[in-house]
Design an enzyme around this catalytic site. Structure first.
Site: not given
Ligand code: PEP
Ligand code: MG
Length: 582
Positions: A196, A440, A464, A511
């Site tokens: 945390h 992903e 992912d 992303c």
């Molecule tokens: C990812 O998997 O890169 C992603 C942007 O989604 P999350 O981190 O929300 O799984």
């Molecule tokens: Mg993801």
């Protein structure tokens, strides 16, 4: 003057702090047993109830002080503690003990705390094991009221501005309050990178070094300290030359931060004139402020999961719509990509999905789009709301975790059906709303050309993609040394996706966390990536790097690197790509 290197821990930010040490007494006071007279039981019960009430009031007051622009769901830390203060385990069980054992409230609470900690200690899941800290934080909060100490921490009343706080551990509440008092930094004895304290320090932007064993024994209250969070080092009693060195370093850092602010309204254009789109990842309506503040060109990933968390029933269409409308309007016309629900695996499904059997392997089970296609009551209200909010601004839909084209076709046919429904009901929406997908899962990356034909845009989710390609659980500490964004397989998959998008003339963005990491940006530019989405806090540094990049030259260097991916010095060569920008 002597210089003592007092300890090495885990730096959770990259800053330097210089200031006076402040010892925060936060250890739990050992409770002693007192037997009470039968006629005092009622009074002792009331005293305990009053302490719980006081602890709740403290936490509610702290909740109100969370800075609005904080780009993470830090409210959840406080909400978890507030929920624990409603739980019978802490509200009723100690009262039963007071009554059955005729003991004082402090002792009854201590017994309960010991039982709860034992249960957490026996848990197999290393993450859950560390949650016993929450028990201690909440128990400590109640104990303070029993001992007649008001407020979240004994130190809160004092002037902490510019001080470096030394503590065994910090509660989320203390961290927030002390940040608002202008502390310079934190050094704690306990905690790991996902604790945390670490998460809060990162999201509140407080320099911190955690896990410095016995730091509270070795460092004296009031002595001068230097904390270098980048190196994870704390120095005590520095000599003049060391101080000078760190003051300069810290000054450079401040100047660097100030120079980044000057880039807010500048374009992310490379030295050779190529325009790059930088967007923000957000999770909460509160994140809009940070997005606008850094001049992001849009939101490239809005994670909608928070709407479904900590509640008994999934949100209805109007709740979705109200939340999305607030965000779309707050963004003043810049585009937003709303990702449909991605619950499951690392994003816990709690009570609102109680009918769903826990998967034997959640990361490979019913999560994200799989869950949505199985549970129309979760999915359809969300899709209807996204369609409806498209009447208020430039909105795109993004589907997480696609692995087969069948899923994509199923989603698109639901969207068409819902468009007809909305039309019949007289609702406005954008009939041409773009539908994109997250790439992903390795299968989707390998078949990116097929997906590109049927999607309006692709967004690479490296968090992912790395987990699934390397078979490394993204939240398991035991295997995180294998979580390698520069693994040749990852670089090949990213390149495949970028090329598939270019061939099909479909936009490709990224992303995942990789997109916002300064080390990887030159590599990604050289691979042909032109759209990035990242946490708002790193966007200006990304812009600085892009503005200093010659993409033509990077393209040649990266082509060379990609043709020698079997070599073992990939990290070194990627570092060289960015060395010219420093
Ligand atoms: C990812 O998997 O890169 C992603 C942007 O989604 P999350 O981190 O929300 O799984
Ligand atoms: Mg993801």
């Amino acid at each position: 003057m002597t210089l003592t290197c007092t300890g090495i821990g885990i730096g959770v930010t990259s800053s330097i702090a210089i200031g006076e040490a402040y010892h925060l007494q936060c250890g739990q006071a050992e409770a002693r047993r007192r037997t009470i007279a039968p006629e005092d039981v009622e009074h002792e019960t009331a005293r305990y109830q009053q302490a719980v009430l006081g602890a709740r009031q403290d936490l509610n007051a702290v909740r109100d002080q969370i800075p609005k622009a904080t780009p993470t769901d830090i409210y959840a830390f406080i909400d978890t503690h507030l929920l624990m203060l409603e739980d019978a385990a802490l509200v009723e069980a100690p009262i039963e003990t007071i009554q059955s054992q005729r003991c004082n409230a402090e002792w009854a609470l201590q017994l309960r705390r010991n039982e709860l900690v034992k249960i957490f200690d026996a848990m197999e899941d290393p993450y859950l094991r560390t949650r016993k800290d929450d028990v201690d934080h909440v128990v400590g909060q109640i104990q303070k009221h029993l001992l007649g100490q008001q407020g979240s921490s004994t130190a809160i009343e004092e002037d902490l501005k510019g001080k470096i706080i030394l503590a065994q551990d910090l509660t989320p509440a203390d961290t927030i309050l002390m940040r608002n008092q202008g502390v310079a930094a934190f050094v704690t004895e306990f905690g790991g990178p996902m604790s945390h304290t670490a998460i809060l320090a990162r999201s509140l932007g407080i320099p911190a070094v955690i896990g410095v064993h016995r730091v509270t024994q070795y460092l004296k209250h009031g002595e001068l300290l230097i904390m270098d969070a980048e190196q994870g080092v704390v120095l005590a009693n520095p000599d003049e030359r060391t101080l000078e060195h760190y003051r300069n370093k810290s000054g450079d850092e401040q100047a660097h931060i100030a120079s980044l602010r000057a880039l807010v309204n500048e374009p992310a254009t490379s030295v050779d004139g190529i325009d790059i789109t930088l967007k923000a990842n957000i999770e909460l309506p509160e994140d809009i402020e940070a997005t606008n503040d850094v001049g992001a060109l849009g939101v490239g990933l809005y994670r909608t999961e928070f709407l479904y968390m900590n509640r008994a029933q999934p949100p209805n269409e109007e709740e979705h719509l109200a939340s999305y409308k607030r965000i779309v309007e707050g963004l003043n016309g810049i585009p937003i990509t709303i990702r449909t629900l991605d619950l499951g695996a690392d994003k816990e499904m709690d009570s609102c999905c109680h009918e769903i059997q826990p998967a034997s392997n959640p990361a490979l089970g019913l999560r994200a789009i799989r869950l949505c296609l199985k549970e129309p009551t979760l999915f359809r209200p969300q899709l209807r709301a996204i369609l409806r909010v498209s009447a208020y601004g430039p909105v795109r839909i993004m589907i997480p975790m696609l692995s087969s084209l069948q899923e994509l076709h199923a989603v698109k046919s639901i969207i068409e059906e819902l468009k007809q429904e909305l039309k019949d009901e007289g609702h406005s929406f954008n009939p041409d709303i773009p539908v994109g997908g997250m790439i992903e899962v390795p299968a989707a990356a390998l078949a990116a050309d097929s997906f590109a034909k049927h999607l309006d845009f692709l967004s690479i989710g490296t968090n992912d993609l790395i987990q699934y390609t390397l078979a490394v659980d993204r939240v398991d500490d035991e295997v995180n040394y294998l979580y390698d964004p520069l693994h040749p397989s990852i670089l090949k998959l990213i390149q495949l996706v970028i090329q598939a998008g270019h061939k099909a003339d479909k936009a490709v963005s990224m992303c995942g966390e990789m997109a916002g990491n300064p080390l990887y940006i030159p590599l990604l530019l050289g691979m042909g990536l032109r759209k990035f989405s990242m946490q708002p806090g790193v966007l200006l540094e990304a812009k600085r790097i892009i503005r200093a990049s010659d993409i033509g030259s990077l393209t040649k260097q990266v082509a060379n690197l990609m043709s020698h991916l079997d070599e073992e010095d990939i990290v070194q060569r990627v570092k060289q790509l960015s060395s010219v920008m420093h």
